[in-house]
Design a protein around this motif. Structure first.
Motif, PDB file in Angstrom:
ATOM      1  N   GLN A 276       0.863  -1.328  -0.146  1.00  0.00           N
ATOM      2  CA  GLN A 276      -0.011  -0.136  -0.019  1.00  0.00           C
ATOM      3  C   GLN A 276       0.886   1.278   0.088  1.00  0.00           C
ATOM      4  O   GLN A 276       0.514   2.346  -0.286  1.00  0.00           O
TER       5      GLN A 276
ATOM      6  N   LYS B  56       0.709   3.256  -3.236  1.00  0.00           N
ATOM      7  CA  LYS B  56      -0.543   3.373  -3.540  1.00  0.00           C
ATOM      8  C   LYS B  56      -0.636   4.520  -4.805  1.00  0.00           C
ATOM      9  O   LYS B  56      -1.541   4.717  -5.589  1.00  0.00           O
TER      10      LYS B  56
ATOM     11  N   ARG C 217     -13.778   0.640  -8.271  1.00  0.00           N
ATOM     12  CA  ARG C 217     -12.573   0.494  -7.107  1.00  0.00           C
ATOM     13  C   ARG C 217     -12.596  -0.693  -6.307  1.00  0.00           C
ATOM     14  O   ARG C 217     -11.709  -0.924  -5.929  1.00  0.00           O
TER      15      ARG C 217
ATOM     16  N   LYS D 151     -12.024  -4.134  -5.053  1.00  0.00           N
ATOM     17  CA  LYS D 151     -11.045  -5.179  -5.224  1.00  0.00           C
ATOM     18  C   LYS D 151     -11.536  -6.140  -6.333  1.00  0.00           C
ATOM     19  O   LYS D 151     -10.574  -6.718  -6.929  1.00  0.00           O
TER      20      LYS D 151
ATOM     21  N   LYS E   3      -4.377  12.592  -5.810  1.00  0.00           N
ATOM     22  CA  LYS E   3      -5.247  13.062  -4.505  1.00  0.00           C
ATOM     23  C   LYS E   3      -4.485  12.051  -3.475  1.00  0.00           C
ATOM     24  O   LYS E   3      -4.341  12.345  -2.177  1.00  0.00           O
TER      25      LYS E   3
ATOM     26  N   LEU F 249      -3.031  12.567   0.842  1.00  0.00           N
ATOM     27  CA  LEU F 249      -3.717  11.984   1.978  1.00  0.00           C
ATOM     28  C   LEU F 249      -2.649  11.456   2.858  1.00  0.00           C
ATOM     29  O   LEU F 249      -3.083  11.070   3.729  1.00  0.00           O
TER      30      LEU F 249
ATOM     31  N   THR G  17      -7.531  -8.194   4.415  1.00  0.00           N
ATOM     32  CA  THR G  17      -7.368  -6.809   4.505  1.00  0.00           C
ATOM     33  C   THR G  17      -8.821  -6.289   3.818  1.00  0.00           C
ATOM     34  O   THR G  17      -9.501  -6.709   3.486  1.00  0.00           O
ATOM     35  N   GLN G  18      -8.744  -4.821   4.126  1.00  0.00           N
ATOM     36  CA  GLN G  18     -10.126  -4.239   3.905  1.00  0.00           C
ATOM     37  C   GLN G  18     -10.295  -4.009   2.442  1.00  0.00           C
ATOM     38  O   GLN G  18      -9.338  -3.961   1.689  1.00  0.00           O
ATOM     39  N   GLU G  19     -11.627  -3.785   2.297  1.00  0.00           N
ATOM     40  CA  GLU G  19     -11.944  -3.523   0.737  1.00  0.00           C
ATOM     41  C   GLU G  19     -11.594  -2.092   0.552  1.00  0.00           C
ATOM     42  O   GLU G  19     -12.165  -1.108   1.115  1.00  0.00           O
ATOM     43  N   ASP G  20     -10.609  -2.069  -0.365  1.00  0.00           N
ATOM     44  CA  ASP G  20     -10.030  -0.854  -1.054  1.00  0.00           C
ATOM     45  C   ASP G  20      -9.483  -0.225   0.484  1.00  0.00           C
ATOM     46  O   ASP G  20      -9.548  -0.392   1.486  1.00  0.00           O
ATOM     47  N   ASN G  21      -8.604   0.803   0.235  1.00  0.00           N
ATOM     48  CA  ASN G  21      -8.000   1.748   1.118  1.00  0.00           C
ATOM     49  C   ASN G  21      -8.851   2.710   1.859  1.00  0.00           C
ATOM     50  O   ASN G  21      -9.453   3.322   0.981  1.00  0.00           O
TER      51      ASN G  21
ATOM     52  N   LYS H  25      -8.519   5.192   3.433  1.00  0.00           N
ATOM     53  CA  LYS H  25      -8.196   6.460   3.491  1.00  0.00           C
ATOM     54  C   LYS H  25      -8.739   7.293   2.041  1.00  0.00           C
ATOM     55  O   LYS H  25      -9.120   8.331   2.221  1.00  0.00           O
ATOM     56  N   GLU H  26      -8.728   6.492   1.174  1.00  0.00           N
ATOM     57  CA  GLU H  26      -9.001   6.963  -0.020  1.00  0.00           C
ATOM     58  C   GLU H  26     -10.581   7.354  -0.140  1.00  0.00           C
ATOM     59  O   GLU H  26     -10.915   8.192  -0.671  1.00  0.00           O
ATOM     60  N   ASP H  27     -11.356   6.490   0.471  1.00  0.00           N
ATOM     61  CA  ASP H  27     -13.029   6.651   0.542  1.00  0.00           C
ATOM     62  C   ASP H  27     -13.317   8.010   1.105  1.00  0.00           C
ATOM     63  O   ASP H  27     -14.410   8.550   0.955  1.00  0.00           O
TER      64      ASP H  27
END
Lengths: 380, 262
Positions: free
Chosen positions: A81, A84, A164, A166, A375, A379, B252-256, B258-260
């Protein structure tokens, strides 16, 4: 912080205006080429049927866009990650890159308006046929990988979220890596038919693997180069950890490439050719020395240690890019010497190639400014 | 129909260039204005209007200087690299021997020109919609039971046309009957897996400027190796990448997150 860069610049800068000028010249040359044909536009002859356009617009273009699948694999398959923030710029580069490669192919083939033929006229014994299909499918996959950035940019958040997921992204990335392996290596396999015409410093049954490994290395090098340069242009500091990780990755890929390529040459007893003092041997030494071994050592060293040496990393990664460009140009025409034949691309060949690069840069800039590409990094 | 072949017996050619003229007439190719450039070969290279030509070669042999006349045209390989290279099947190896070209399919990628071990296909560089041009072995003529135009016109019967097996036998017979007249090599018997057109000569092929050291393997085998294994590579990559992705993303979680949260 808002979704786009807080220090948002206007789209037109002095550099962008210059690029648009190059695109304008491109348009003129492109129209000339479509009206008067490939012979009137290029310096190609029966002795040199493939020149700058095949080498630069196609071979180099596809190789330099390899960051799209290597970074996607790192982030989504290896689930690292920390990288990313690189994923969206890398996918953007690859997507724009492949679309422009397709445009380059359109101008390079003798009958541009027949370019759709391979879709319907199948010839599965042809490497070229495979390359065409892989590139068509992979460009579609890249469009889907790019979709979240675009959908977020135009405010379709719920659709972007679905894209988005997975369960959507990971199968796409698996396809991306598989297709990339196939066509990156196939660009090398194209030249397997040239046994006896290409020097053994380049020709080998390992050509497909040499192309794939060098593409992995240069994909990471391009991502690193882009991250640093875009970071400066869009005033966006880059994490040293990420750059060092990329440096380590590039160095590892270069090491694999060096072992396979040089090992193969040594095992087959062709190393002597490298020191024959011919034009081919000089080009080979330049390619391997400055484009592979020197940056490999530099990047291994730079990937360790806590010193922030962004410029050295940038320089070493640029050597890698230069090395792969030289390799592709060597194989397409530069290393081949036909007696009494010289080929220097015409100004229109250079102008069209420069125009394609300018289009990529303009599209990239537009996407960076108007879509949420950077973006993630903000973050972190 | 049996695969046809031609034996060019270089000891019989007198360099009249009748074959060049016959070829132009049959294929309706325009003549070119050429100029003297140091030897009698004309034009300097094969081109999109010239499918065959006679190359005049002077070589120093033990018995003294020898003047040889070498006919050049497409060799019509048994396993043609150009046919395997073409992404749209515009080039084909016909059962009776000729490698033929279909302009309507061609996209102009020019991979055939790059792939040909003899550098035979030429391009109409001055055209808006260029053809790839080369000798067609007079495909229509031989399909209708005639000889190729060049063979028909040759006044010294320097070319022997027939079923390829018979052509090979004839070449072997001529060399065996007069071993001091010929070098012991049938050019095209094994080169790149064999060609429809073959040559026998009184002086070494090397001194005549023939391409030497060509592989005896069929060139398309080199590209078929990676192509034929694609299904296995795809399956392997899917399994490997799918496995790694599963292991690395497990739990692991669905997507990061932070991003959402923008």
């Amino acid at each position: 912080m808002s979704m786009q860069t807080q220090n948002k610049q206007p789209f037109l800068s002095a550099g962008t205006l210059l690029l648009l000028l190059v695109v304008g010249l491109f348009a003129v040359v492109a129209i000339y080429r479509l009206i008067f044909g490939i012979g009137a536009t290029t310096n190609l002859t029966d002795d040199v049927p493939w020149g700058l356009w095949v080498a630069a617009d196609i071979m180099v273009g596809v190789a330099l866009a390899a960051g799209g699948f290597t970074i996607a694999a790192t982030v989504y398959i290896l689930n690292l990650q920390q990288y990313k923030s690189l994923a969206r710029p890398a996918v953007l580069t690859a997507f724009v890159g492949y679309v422009i490669v397709a445009l380059g192919v359109f101008f390079d083939v003798g009958k541009p308006f027949s370019l759709w033929h391979p879709i319907f006229m199948w010839q599965p014994h042809s490497i070229m046929f495979e390359v065409v299909w892989c590139v068509v499918i992979y460009t579609t996959v890249l469009a889907l990988e790019f979709a979240p950035s675009f959908l977020e940019g135009i405010g379709k958040e719920s659709l972007a979220k679905a894209m988005r997921a997975k369960s959507v992204v990971i199968p796409l990335v698996i396809m991306a890596v598989t297709l990339s392996f196939l066509h990156q290596s196939s660009l090398g396999a194209l030249f397997l038919l040239m046994k006896g015409k290409l020097s053994h410093l380049w020709w080998s049954t390992m050509l497909p693997y040499n192309f794939f490994l060098s593409a992995v290395a240069v994909g990471l090098a391009m991502t690193s180069f882009e991250t640093i340069v875009a970071g400066r242009i869009f005033r966006h500091p880059v994490s040293m950890k990420i750059l060092q990780g990329l440096a380590r990755g590039t160095a590892l890929a270069l090491a694999c490439y060096a072992v396979v390529r040089l090992g193969d040459i040594i095992v087959k007893g062709n190393l002597g050719l490298a020191f024959a003092g011919t034009r081919g041997s000089m080009l080979f030494l330049l390619e391997i020395g400055l484009g592979v071994l020197l940056p490999m050592v530099m990047l291994f060293v730079l990937s360790k240690g806590g010193k922030r040496d962004e410029n050295s990393i940038l320089f070493a990664q640029m050597l890698v890019i230069g090395g792969v460009i030289l390799n592709r140009v060597d194989i397409v025409y530069l290393s081949q010497k036909v007696e009494g034949v010289t080929y220097t691309p015409s100004w229109m060949e250079f102008a069209l190639t420069a125009g394609l690069v300018a289009i990529i840069l303009v599209l990239f800039r537009a996407a960076m400014l108007y879509l949420p590409i950077l973006k993630h990094a903000e973050l972190e | 129909m049996m695969a046809k072949g031609v034996l060019v017996d270089l000891t019989r050619c007198i360099g009249c260039r009748g074959c060049q003229v016959a070829c132009k007439q049959w294929n309706e190719r325009k003549g070119l204005v050429t100029s003297f450039h140091g030897d009698f070969t004309s034009p300097v290279k094969l081109n999109s209007d010239t499918y065959t030509r006679i190359r005049f070669v002077e070589s120093d042999e033990e018995k003294g200087p020898v003047w040889s006349f070498v006919k050049e045209q497409c060799m019509h390989c048994q396993s043609p690299a150009c046919v395997s290279a073409c992404p749209v099947g515009a080039l084909n190896k016909a059962e009776n021997g000729p490698v033929t070209y279909d302009f309507d399919k061609c996209i102009g990628c020019r991979y055939c020109m790059v792939a040909c071990p003899f550098d035979i296909p030429k391009y109409e560089w001055n055209s808006w919609a260029p053809w790839v041009r080369k000798c067609s072995f007079c495909s229509e003529r031989i399909t209708d039971g005639m000889e190729p135009a060049c063979v028909k016109t040759c006044p010294t019967k320097a070319m022997f046309y027939g079923d390829r097996d018979k052509v090979v036998d004839e070449a072997k017979r001529r060399i065996a009957d007069a071993p001091d007249r010929y070098v012991n090599h049938i050019y095209g018997l094994d080169e790149v897996g064999g060609t429809s057109w073959m040559y026998i000569s009184g002086v070494s092929f090397e001194s005549l400027g023939f391409k030497m050291g060509l592989p005896t393997e069929k060139l398309p085998d080199y590209t078929w190796a990676p192509l034929s294994t694609i299904p296995f590579k795809v399956a392997g990559f899917f399994a490997l990448l799918g496995g790694v992705a599963y292991l690395r993303n497990r739990g692991t979680q669905e997507d990061n997150v932070k991003e959402d949260k923008r």
